[in-house]
Design a protein around this motif. Structure first.
Motif, PDB file in Angstrom:
ATOM      1  N   ILE A 273      -2.145  -3.358  72.632  1.00 50.88           N
ATOM      2  CA  ILE A 273      -3.539  -2.884  72.678  1.00 50.88           C
ATOM      3  C   ILE A 273      -4.517  -3.998  72.317  1.00 50.88           C
ATOM      4  O   ILE A 273      -4.262  -4.777  71.397  1.00 50.88           O
TER       5      ILE A 273
ATOM      6  N   ASP B   5       2.314  12.644  60.746  1.00 57.47           N
ATOM      7  CA  ASP B   5       3.424  12.060  61.506  1.00 57.47           C
ATOM      8  C   ASP B   5       4.772  12.258  60.815  1.00 57.47           C
ATOM      9  O   ASP B   5       5.812  12.199  61.471  1.00 57.47           O
TER      10      ASP B   5
ATOM     11  N   ALA C  33      -2.794  11.586  73.210  1.00 51.72           N
ATOM     12  CA  ALA C  33      -3.811  11.371  72.168  1.00 51.72           C
ATOM     13  C   ALA C  33      -3.941  12.571  71.222  1.00 51.72           C
ATOM     14  O   ALA C  33      -5.044  13.048  70.989  1.00 51.72           O
ATOM     15  N   HIS C  34      -2.829  13.047  70.679  1.00 50.68           N
ATOM     16  CA  HIS C  34      -2.933  14.222  69.826  1.00 50.68           C
ATOM     17  C   HIS C  34      -2.274  14.111  68.458  1.00 50.68           C
ATOM     18  O   HIS C  34      -2.326  15.061  67.680  1.00 50.68           O
ATOM     19  N   GLY C  35      -1.628  12.979  68.153  1.00 47.87           N
ATOM     20  CA  GLY C  35      -0.908  12.876  66.875  1.00 47.87           C
ATOM     21  C   GLY C  35      -1.783  13.172  65.675  1.00 47.87           C
ATOM     22  O   GLY C  35      -1.454  14.023  64.834  1.00 47.87           O
ATOM     23  N   PHE C  36      -2.914  12.482  65.588  1.00 51.78           N
ATOM     24  CA  PHE C  36      -3.787  12.684  64.431  1.00 51.78           C
ATOM     25  C   PHE C  36      -4.441  14.060  64.486  1.00 51.78           C
ATOM     26  O   PHE C  36      -4.599  14.721  63.453  1.00 51.78           O
ATOM     27  N   ASN C  37      -4.810  14.507  65.686  1.00 46.99           N
ATOM     28  CA  ASN C  37      -5.439  15.831  65.793  1.00 46.99           C
ATOM     29  C   ASN C  37      -4.515  16.919  65.240  1.00 46.99           C
ATOM     30  O   ASN C  37      -4.946  17.808  64.508  1.00 46.99           O
TER      31      ASN C  37
ATOM     32  N   ARG D 148      -5.974   0.916  67.271  1.00 52.66           N
ATOM     33  CA  ARG D 148      -5.949   2.331  67.660  1.00 52.66           C
ATOM     34  C   ARG D 148      -7.361   2.905  67.762  1.00 52.66           C
ATOM     35  O   ARG D 148      -8.146   2.774  66.833  1.00 52.66           O
TER      36      ARG D 148
ATOM     37  N   ARG E   5     -10.006   6.081  58.602  1.00 58.04           N
ATOM     38  CA  ARG E   5      -9.364   5.842  57.297  1.00 58.04           C
ATOM     39  C   ARG E   5     -10.406   5.487  56.256  1.00 58.04           C
ATOM     40  O   ARG E   5     -10.391   5.980  55.126  1.00 58.04           O
TER      41      ARG E   5
ATOM     42  N   GLU F  43       0.611   5.319  47.480  1.00 64.95           N
ATOM     43  CA  GLU F  43       0.516   4.549  48.727  1.00 64.95           C
ATOM     44  C   GLU F  43       1.137   3.167  48.500  1.00 64.95           C
ATOM     45  O   GLU F  43       0.868   2.516  47.494  1.00 64.95           O
ATOM     46  N   GLN F  44       1.932   2.722  49.477  1.00 63.49           N
ATOM     47  CA  GLN F  44       2.607   1.435  49.298  1.00 63.49           C
ATOM     48  C   GLN F  44       1.643   0.241  49.427  1.00 63.49           C
ATOM     49  O   GLN F  44       1.863  -0.802  48.833  1.00 63.49           O
ATOM     50  N   ASN F  45       0.554   0.424  50.194  1.00 65.17           N
ATOM     51  CA  ASN F  45      -0.401  -0.680  50.344  1.00 65.17           C
ATOM     52  C   ASN F  45      -1.300  -0.806  49.127  1.00 65.17           C
ATOM     53  O   ASN F  45      -1.451   0.135  48.349  1.00 65.17           O
TER      54      ASN F  45
ATOM     55  N   VAL G 207      -3.931  11.160  57.452  1.00 63.49           N
ATOM     56  CA  VAL G 207      -3.580  12.563  57.176  1.00 63.49           C
ATOM     57  C   VAL G 207      -3.420  12.800  55.669  1.00 63.49           C
ATOM     58  O   VAL G 207      -3.939  13.776  55.122  1.00 63.49           O
TER      59      VAL G 207
ATOM     60  N   SER H  90       4.196   8.576  57.329  1.00 63.35           N
ATOM     61  CA  SER H  90       4.452   8.055  58.687  1.00 63.35           C
ATOM     62  C   SER H  90       5.653   8.711  59.376  1.00 63.35           C
ATOM     63  O   SER H  90       6.422   9.432  58.748  1.00 63.35           O
TER      64      SER H  90
ATOM     65  N   GLY I 286       1.697   8.732  50.723  1.00 61.31           N
ATOM     66  CA  GLY I 286       1.100   8.153  51.934  1.00 61.31           C
ATOM     67  C   GLY I 286      -0.402   8.402  51.986  1.00 61.31           C
ATOM     68  O   GLY I 286      -0.836   9.557  52.000  1.00 61.31           O
TER      69      GLY I 286
ATOM     70  N   ALA J 190      -8.835   9.525  69.868  1.00 63.91           N
ATOM     71  CA  ALA J 190      -9.645  10.494  70.611  1.00 63.91           C
ATOM     72  C   ALA J 190      -9.654  11.798  69.815  1.00 63.91           C
ATOM     73  O   ALA J 190      -8.645  12.503  69.748  1.00 63.91           O
TER      74      ALA J 190
HETATM   75  C1  LIG Z   1      -1.385   3.289  69.874  1.00 65.05           C
HETATM   76  C2  LIG Z   1      -1.651   4.626  69.257  1.00 65.05           C
HETATM   77  C3  LIG Z   1      -2.736   5.367  69.693  1.00 65.05           C
HETATM   78  C4  LIG Z   1      -2.983   6.629  69.143  1.00 65.05           C
HETATM   79  N1  LIG Z   1      -4.029   7.366  69.622  1.00 65.05           N
HETATM   80  C5  LIG Z   1      -4.246   8.610  69.118  1.00 65.05           C
HETATM   81  C6  LIG Z   1      -5.324   9.424  69.608  1.00 65.05           C
HETATM   82  O1  LIG Z   1      -6.097   9.026  70.491  1.00 65.05           O
HETATM   83  N2  LIG Z   1      -5.498  10.669  69.073  1.00 65.05           N
HETATM   84  C7  LIG Z   1      -4.673  11.139  68.081  1.00 65.05           C
HETATM   85  O2  LIG Z   1      -4.872  12.273  67.624  1.00 65.05           O
HETATM   86  N3  LIG Z   1      -3.663  10.379  67.597  1.00 65.05           N
HETATM   87  C8  LIG Z   1      -3.430   9.144  68.090  1.00 65.05           C
HETATM   88  N4  LIG Z   1      -2.400   8.385  67.591  1.00 65.05           N
HETATM   89  C9  LIG Z   1      -1.561   8.925  66.505  1.00 65.05           C
HETATM   90  C10 LIG Z   1      -2.172   8.668  65.112  1.00 65.05           C
HETATM   91  O3  LIG Z   1      -2.444   7.303  64.946  1.00 65.05           O
HETATM   92  C11 LIG Z   1      -1.194   9.153  64.056  1.00 65.05           C
HETATM   93  O4  LIG Z   1      -0.830  10.486  64.355  1.00 65.05           O
HETATM   94  C12 LIG Z   1      -1.799   9.109  62.659  1.00 65.05           C
HETATM   95  O5  LIG Z   1      -2.077   7.788  62.280  1.00 65.05           O
HETATM   96  C13 LIG Z   1      -0.833   9.714  61.654  1.00 65.05           C
HETATM   97  O6  LIG Z   1      -1.386   9.610  60.380  1.00 65.05           O
HETATM   98  P1  LIG Z   1      -0.465   9.768  59.085  1.00 65.05           P
HETATM   99  O7  LIG Z   1      -1.408   9.649  57.933  1.00 65.05           O
HETATM  100  O8  LIG Z   1       0.394  10.964  59.217  1.00 65.05           O
HETATM  101  O9  LIG Z   1       0.544   8.530  59.131  1.00 65.05           O
HETATM  102  P2  LIG Z   1       0.267   6.974  59.115  1.00 65.05           P
HETATM  103  O10 LIG Z   1      -1.013   6.635  59.783  1.00 65.05           O
HETATM  104  O11 LIG Z   1       1.508   6.348  59.639  1.00 65.05           O
HETATM  105  O12 LIG Z   1       0.101   6.613  57.564  1.00 65.05           O
HETATM  106  C14 LIG Z   1       1.207   6.677  56.685  1.00 65.05           C
HETATM  107  C15 LIG Z   1       0.836   6.028  55.348  1.00 65.05           C
HETATM  108  O13 LIG Z   1       1.950   6.148  54.465  1.00 65.05           O
HETATM  109  C16 LIG Z   1       2.176   4.910  53.816  1.00 65.05           C
HETATM  110  N5  LIG Z   1       3.607   4.856  53.460  1.00 65.05           N
HETATM  111  C17 LIG Z   1       4.667   4.731  54.289  1.00 65.05           C
HETATM  112  N6  LIG Z   1       5.816   4.755  53.599  1.00 65.05           N
HETATM  113  C18 LIG Z   1       5.477   4.896  52.290  1.00 65.05           C
HETATM  114  C19 LIG Z   1       6.214   4.993  51.076  1.00 65.05           C
HETATM  115  N7  LIG Z   1       7.563   4.949  51.069  1.00 65.05           N
HETATM  116  N8  LIG Z   1       5.557   5.137  49.908  1.00 65.05           N
HETATM  117  C20 LIG Z   1       4.204   5.177  49.906  1.00 65.05           C
HETATM  118  N9  LIG Z   1       3.445   5.088  51.023  1.00 65.05           N
HETATM  119  C21 LIG Z   1       4.071   4.965  52.198  1.00 65.05           C
HETATM  120  C22 LIG Z   1       1.773   3.873  54.860  1.00 65.05           C
HETATM  121  O14 LIG Z   1       1.459   2.632  54.264  1.00 65.05           O
HETATM  122  C23 LIG Z   1       0.535   4.541  55.479  1.00 65.05           C
HETATM  123  O15 LIG Z   1      -0.644   4.238  54.770  1.00 65.05           O
HETATM  124  C24 LIG Z   1      -2.134   7.132  68.130  1.00 65.05           C
HETATM  125  C25 LIG Z   1      -1.048   6.362  67.684  1.00 65.05           C
HETATM  126  C26 LIG Z   1      -0.812   5.123  68.245  1.00 65.05           C
HETATM  127  C27 LIG Z   1       0.372   4.310  67.770  1.00 65.05           C
END
Ligand SMILES: Cc1cc2nc3c(=O)[nH]c(=O)nc-3n(C[C@H](O)[C@H](O)[C@H](O)COP(=O)(O)OP(=O)(O)OC[C@H]3O[C@@H](n4cnc5c(N)ncnc54)[C@H](O)[C@@H]3O)c2cc1C
Length: 393
Positions: free
Chosen positions: A192, A291, A301-305, A52, A117, A37-39, A18, A168, A14, A55
């Motif tokens: 949004i 995630d 607003a804390h998932g990414f933090n 998105r 990103r 990464e799948q993309n 993160v 994710s 992924g 914060a």
């Molecule tokens: C509407 C909204 C608002 C938000 N606002 C905030 C905020 O204000 N503050 C905050 O801290 N957080 C916020 N968040 C949360 C934040 O967006 C997430 O916590 C964060 O994006 C998580 O990042 P990640 O890299 O763990 O996962 P993701 O962003 O989900 O990335 C996962 C990656 O893995 C890849 N992937 C998936 N499956 C596979 C596979 N099988 N093989 C290879 N690759 C794969 C995907 O393509 C993707 O690139 C918000 C979320 C939403 C939905």
């Protein structure tokens, strides 16, 4: 000698914000790291606007700065948040959280997810490590205390001392590792878009828990806000299908003129709301970050933090082990990481879920409780201080 297609110290699954941060944290080490990464690489290099606005707390900004990502984000994309107010139904009463005047520091800074990103992608692409394997997903993962073997969708096999899932909240790798999770599909979606508007936002966010809908208005530039409308998913899909004029009319009615005359300033995006809490954050030769470990409801607003601090915690432990010639997948080290993440994230995760339950219920008792809750919090500086500290940390 490795009999598989490729051998690495660490395979990250992924390249979301993160996964990329984690790869960037390890970039200066001697460790051989691959990110799957799948993309496609083109999509990673040109991350499209996804609605998105993240914060970021001061702790997250510090981490992004250490990784060399913060300064590559254009200043025009950073919107300081000097306050937040919470409204309930048609009441004119607002609970306010303000940044402490003395420090001059904002409560947080809003940055579009695509720019975070993008900045992290640039950092990761700068060095020879890590190797980015784009356009592949993971179809099989086997792990033991000796190491992990990952099979990709094109049949390629990768071996690693440690596999780290950052794919994710519905993490397929977590499933392949046999780690269960509490997955709550809330039946609501967040719709949004950005709007330009006449009224001034004064860099203050508004969270408005109205009947059968929640509206958040986030200040993202002069005369511009990000509008986040939380609705039952079927209702969000109905609005998504409207043409722009009809959609704008619907938004204006729902906002009851709070932002004055509005016009659309971006495409619309929807996110079905799902929260997750993995039963374990590690397995033999494997760990979960971001995630994939904990998928928070976006309302606080804390998932990414949390994801950013989780990757830092794990990366620091790995770097220390590597520097001292110790095992980078030591079970005791992974256990300490898991315990740290559980203890540091659980209060906010559960408090957020309680808040969501209270504010999305239309039961008279819940309505009364939230009205009383806001009034109580306004007159209890300690409560507001604790909430502000949670938002800022
Ligand atoms: C509407 C909204 C608002 C938000 N606002 C905030 C905020 O204000 N503050 C905050 O801290 N957080 C916020 N968040 C949360 C934040 O967006 C997430 O916590 C964060 O994006 C998580 O990042 P990640 O890299 O763990 O996962 P993701 O962003 O989900 O990335 C996962 C990656 O893995 C890849 N992937 C998936 N499956 C596979 C596979 N099988 N093989 C290879 N690759 C794969 C995907 O393509 C993707 O690139 C918000 C979320 C939403 C939905």
């Amino acid at each position: 000698m490795c009999s598989l297609n490729r051998c690495f110290d660490i395979v990250v699954v992924g390249a979301g914000p993160v996964g990329l941060s984690f790869a960037a944290s390890l970039a200066q080490s001697q460790l051989e790291v691959a990110v799957v990464e799948q993309n496609s690489i083109d999509r990673l290099a040109n991350a499209p606007f996804d609605g998105r606005e993240i914060a970021l707390t001061s702790a997250s900004i510090r981490i992004l700065r250490q990784l060399g990502a913060w300064d590559t984000i254009p200043a025009s994309e950073k919107s300081p948040l000097y306050g937040a107010r919470v409204l309930n139904g048609s009441s004119t009463f607002a609970l306010r959280f303000d940044a402490p005047r003395a420090s001059g520091e904002p409560l947080g800074i809003l940055v579009p997810n695509c720019h975070i990103r993008d900045a992290l992608f640039k950092v990761v692409r700068l060095g020879d490590e890590p190797l980015l394997l784009c356009g592949h997903s993971v179809v099989r993962a086997t792990t033991s205390h000796k190491g992990a073997v990952i099979t990709l969708s094109d049949g390629m096999q990768l071996s690693a001392r440690l596999v780290v899932a950052a794919d994710s909240r519905l993490s397929p790798t977590r499933d392949l590792l046999g780690i269960g999770a509490d997955i709550n599909r809330l039946g609501h979606s967040m719709l949004i878009c950005r709007v330009r508007h006449e009224g001034a936002h004064h860099q203050v966010a508004t969270e408005w828990f109205d009947h059968h809908q929640t509206i958040a208005m986030l200040p993202v530039g002069e005369g511009m806000s990000s509008l986040l409308l939380t609705l039952p998913s079927s209702e969000a899909d109905r609005l998504l299908a409207f043409n722009d004029d009809l959609f704008l009319l619907e938004l204006t009615n729902r906002c009851r003129g709070r932002l004055g005359k509005m016009e659309l300033a971006s495409n619309r995006h929807t996110y079905p709301l799902v929260t997750t809490w993995a039963h374990k954050f590690k397995a033999p030769s494997a760990a979960l970050i971001g995630d994939a470990a904990i998928g928070m409801h976006p309302v606080t607003a804390h998932g990414f933090n949390i994801g950013l601090s989780s990757q830092k915690q794990l990366a620091d432990a790995i770097l220390t082990a590597s520097r001292h010639g110790r095992d980078i997948a030591d079970p005791a080290m992974l256990h300490r990481y898991e315990r740290w993440l559980r203890l540091s994230a659980a209060p906010l995760y559960h408090a957020t879920n309680i808040l969501v339950g209270l504010y999305s219920s239309e039961q008279p008792v819940a309505r009364l409780a939230r009205h009383a809750g806001l009034r109580f919090a306004q007159h209890a500086p300690l409560v507001r201080h604790v909430i502000s500290a949670m938002l800022k940390r």
